[in-house]
Enzyme design. Structure first.
Site, PDB file in Angstrom:
ATOM      1  N   HIS A 152      51.061  38.332  18.544  1.00 26.76           N
ATOM      2  CA  HIS A 152      50.446  37.383  19.475  1.00 26.76           C
ATOM      3  C   HIS A 152      51.552  36.454  19.986  1.00 26.76           C
ATOM      4  O   HIS A 152      52.515  36.190  19.259  1.00 26.76           O
ATOM      5  CB  HIS A 152      49.396  36.592  18.683  1.00 26.76           C
ATOM      6  CG  HIS A 152      48.548  35.661  19.487  1.00 26.76           C
ATOM      7  ND1 HIS A 152      48.977  34.435  19.928  1.00 26.76           N
ATOM      8  CD2 HIS A 152      47.258  35.771  19.903  1.00 26.76           C
ATOM      9  CE1 HIS A 152      48.007  33.830  20.574  1.00 26.76           C
ATOM     10  NE2 HIS A 152      46.944  34.623  20.584  1.00 26.76           N
ATOM     11  N   ASP A 175      51.345  36.127  10.099  1.00 24.48           N
ATOM     12  CA  ASP A 175      50.346  35.532  10.971  1.00 24.48           C
ATOM     13  C   ASP A 175      49.003  36.098  10.505  1.00 24.48           C
ATOM     14  O   ASP A 175      48.672  37.252  10.791  1.00 24.48           O
ATOM     15  CB  ASP A 175      50.658  35.914  12.420  1.00 24.48           C
ATOM     16  CG  ASP A 175      49.577  35.436  13.368  1.00 24.48           C
ATOM     17  OD1 ASP A 175      48.530  34.957  12.895  1.00 24.48           O
ATOM     18  OD2 ASP A 175      49.770  35.562  14.585  1.00 24.48           O
ATOM     19  N   GLN A 183      44.054  36.650  12.333  1.00 25.83           N
ATOM     20  CA  GLN A 183      42.962  37.633  12.400  1.00 25.83           C
ATOM     21  C   GLN A 183      42.582  38.129  11.010  1.00 25.83           C
ATOM     22  O   GLN A 183      41.408  38.373  10.733  1.00 25.83           O
ATOM     23  CB  GLN A 183      43.375  38.837  13.259  1.00 25.83           C
ATOM     24  CG  GLN A 183      43.624  38.515  14.716  1.00 25.83           C
ATOM     25  CD  GLN A 183      42.366  38.119  15.470  1.00 25.83           C
ATOM     26  OE1 GLN A 183      41.254  38.524  15.128  1.00 25.83           O
ATOM     27  NE2 GLN A 183      42.531  37.312  16.499  1.00 25.83           N
ATOM     28  N   LYS A 209      38.545  31.114  13.799  1.00 23.86           N
ATOM     29  CA  LYS A 209      38.208  32.546  13.743  1.00 23.86           C
ATOM     30  C   LYS A 209      37.519  32.883  12.417  1.00 23.86           C
ATOM     31  O   LYS A 209      37.190  34.031  12.153  1.00 23.86           O
ATOM     32  CB  LYS A 209      39.476  33.383  13.914  1.00 23.86           C
ATOM     33  CG  LYS A 209      40.151  33.165  15.273  1.00 23.86           C
ATOM     34  CD  LYS A 209      41.352  34.030  15.438  1.00 23.86           C
ATOM     35  CE  LYS A 209      42.338  33.543  16.464  1.00 23.86           C
ATOM     36  NZ  LYS A 209      42.018  33.840  17.846  1.00 23.86           N
ATOM     37  N   CYS A 245      47.206  37.648  24.953  1.00 17.99           N
ATOM     38  CA  CYS A 245      48.409  36.931  24.465  1.00 17.99           C
ATOM     39  C   CYS A 245      49.319  37.877  23.702  1.00 17.99           C
ATOM     40  O   CYS A 245      49.865  37.513  22.655  1.00 17.99           O
ATOM     41  CB  CYS A 245      48.038  35.734  23.590  1.00 17.99           C
ATOM     42  SG  CYS A 245      47.113  34.488  24.446  1.00 17.99           S
TER      43      CYS A 245
HETATM   44  C1  LIG Z   1      46.964  37.051  15.858  1.00 11.91           C
HETATM   45  C2  LIG Z   1      46.869  35.637  16.345  1.00 11.91           C
HETATM   46  N1  LIG Z   1      47.855  34.789  16.087  1.00 11.91           N
HETATM   47  C3  LIG Z   1      47.794  33.502  16.486  1.00 11.91           C
HETATM   48  C4  LIG Z   1      46.730  33.013  17.192  1.00 11.91           C
HETATM   49  C5  LIG Z   1      46.719  31.580  17.627  1.00 11.91           C
HETATM   50  O1  LIG Z   1      45.893  30.831  16.802  1.00 11.91           O
HETATM   51  P1  LIG Z   1      45.310  29.428  17.302  1.00 11.91           P
HETATM   52  O2  LIG Z   1      44.286  29.739  18.345  1.00 11.91           O
HETATM   53  O3  LIG Z   1      44.708  28.827  16.100  1.00 11.91           O
HETATM   54  O4  LIG Z   1      46.443  28.612  17.801  1.00 11.91           O
HETATM   55  C6  LIG Z   1      45.673  33.875  17.500  1.00 11.91           C
HETATM   56  C7  LIG Z   1      44.514  33.388  18.288  1.00 11.91           C
HETATM   57  O5  LIG Z   1      44.184  33.899  19.311  1.00 11.91           O
HETATM   58  C8  LIG Z   1      45.748  35.225  17.057  1.00 11.91           C
HETATM   59  O6  LIG Z   1      44.774  36.088  17.330  1.00 11.91           O
END
Ligand SMILES: Cc1ncc(COP(=O)(O)O)c(C=O)c1O
Length: 407
Positions: free
Chosen positions: A124, A201, A204, A227, A365
């Site tokens: 992401h 990360d 998800q 999420k 993203c």
């Molecule tokens: C895999 C992943 N990493 C990071 C993020 C970013 O997280 P946040 O929305 O809490 O900033 C997201 C959210 O869309 C995501 O799906």
């Protein structure tokens, strides 16, 4: 004893799920972007605000103490959720993005030109752009590991990318587009053998997998509440105690200091050294409530239900002419990304919305992944524990209608 997974009863706890969209019952399949919140979470925040709210860590009066207790209790719930060794290893952030940026900023002073950061092509942007800052500002080199045709991480390529210059491996635990689950323990084993730290990360993965940071042995793990059926504006960074002790603080302000004088400042210990200013107090409490709520259920039951939803959808679309499913790696999470030849995913999503079905369309993203897949965008249906097999059937019916209109 876990609470049985009675989906209709669970749905009753999410007021939004009973609304209509465009005259049709809402089918919410945009859970990977943000999940809906149960009454338990909404109530925990409003009850705290109505009965026991003050700023945290600052007062000796009753309300300040009660709020601080609830805020710190939420930190303990996050610790338990990922089996961290200590609450001192849990930093509240405003979300996943801030947690990753906190690590990037904190490590910046250690980065020499030519130091390497290893990423995968399925990251992401949150787990890309923060590292680009280190490339632009400190001369770090970003090395990219591909995924194979199923979307599984190429572990041989990962191993080959590791060198004595590798400072960090920053990789998703579950892709938000492909659903790929990475082999966290093996990634850590390889990276540590090369002398590199590892950040996962988990934005998800947190909601779907049983995460144990001590078993994985990672250095950092990132969570976001919104999420995991929790509120927006709050997330958490897990960092091993030694790693957090080394990191430079991210922001300066109240509560993160030990002593401030005109010509010198010393910092509080972790986690407080990373929590400058008034934190999102009610959101942190809501995060804790979300973990309590989710924690009622057996994680294996939840995942089995979500996998059944995914499988029903996958089986229904896999043979459709001109439709490609992106991400079929074994053990993947409940995310169905797809494209239809000659059709823009935005058009698919817009028509589905007319039938009350909420899916996401776009690059999610994850532009490097889109380039890797050779598409500019995909449509994505992502499933949560309150979704039903009937909703999947409704989505498939609407998808066939959309397809009929567009090709
Ligand atoms: C895999 C992943 N990493 C990071 C993020 C970013 O997280 P946040 O929305 O809490 O900033 C997201 C959210 O869309 C995501 O799906």
């Amino acid at each position: 004893m876990s609470r049985p997974l009675d989906i209709q009863a669970i749905r009753g706890e999410f007021p939004i799920l009973s609304r209509q969209v465009n005259g049709k019952p809402l089918i919410y399949f945009d859970n990977a972007a943000s999940a809906q919140k149960p009454n338990a979470v909404l109530d925990a925040m409003s009850d705290q605000g109505r009965t026991a709210y003050a700023n945290v860590h600052r007062g000796i009066h009753t309300l300040a103490n009660e709020t601080t207790e609830a805020y710190e209790a939420a930190r303990e719930k996050i610790r338990g959720f990922i089996n961290a060794g200590s609450t001192n290893e849990i930093v509240f952030t405003k979300g996943g993005t801030e947690a990753i940026n906190l690590v990037a900023y904190g490590l910046a002073g250690e980065i020499e030109p030519g130091d390497e950061i290893v990423l995968s092509v399925m990251e992401h942007h949150s787990n890309i752009v923060a590292w680009h800052f280190l490339r632009e500002r400190h001369g770090a080199v970003l090395k990219w590991v591909d995924v194979d045709e199923t979307g599984a991480l190429d572990m041989a390529a990962l191993e080959a990318a590791l060198t004595p210059k590798t400072k960090l491996v920053a990789i998703t635990h579950m892709s938000n587009v492909l659903g790929t689950v990475t082999d966290a323990r093996e990634i850590v084993r390889l990276a540590h053998a090369a002398g590199a730290e590892v950040l996962f990360d988990g934005c998800q993965a947190g909601v779907h997998l049983d995460v144990d940071v001590q078993a994985i042995e990672c250095d950092y793990y990132v969570l976001t509440a919104h999420k995991i059926y929790g509120p927006t504006g709050i997330g958490a960074l897990y960092g091993k105690a030694a790693a957090l002790a080394r990191l430079r603080p991210f922001q300066g302000g109240g509560e993160m200091i030990e002593v401030v004088e005109k010509d010198r400042v010393t910092y509080n210990e972790a986690p407080h050294k990373f929590e400058a200013g008034t934190p999102p107090i009610l959101q942190a409490i809501g995060f804790g409530a979300a973990l309590d709520w989710l924690g009622q259920f057996d994680k294996a039951d939840v995942l089995a239900h979500e996998q059944a939803l995914y499988e029903r959808a996958y089986e229904a679309v896999r043979g459709v002419n001109g439709l490609t499913v992106h991400g079929t790696a074994p053990g993947k999470g409940p995310v169905l990304s797809f494209s239809i030849d000659g059709v823009h995913p935005h058009d698919v999503a817009q028509i589905l919305d007319r039938y009350g079905v909420a899916v996401r369309a776009g690059h999610h993203c994850a532009q490097p992944l889109m380039t890797h897949l050779g598409v500019s965008a995909t449509a994505r249906a992502s499933f949560g524990l309150y979704n039903t097999l009937d909703e999947v059937d409704g989505f498939i019916e609407a998808l066939h209608k959309a397809r009929g209109m567009l090709i």
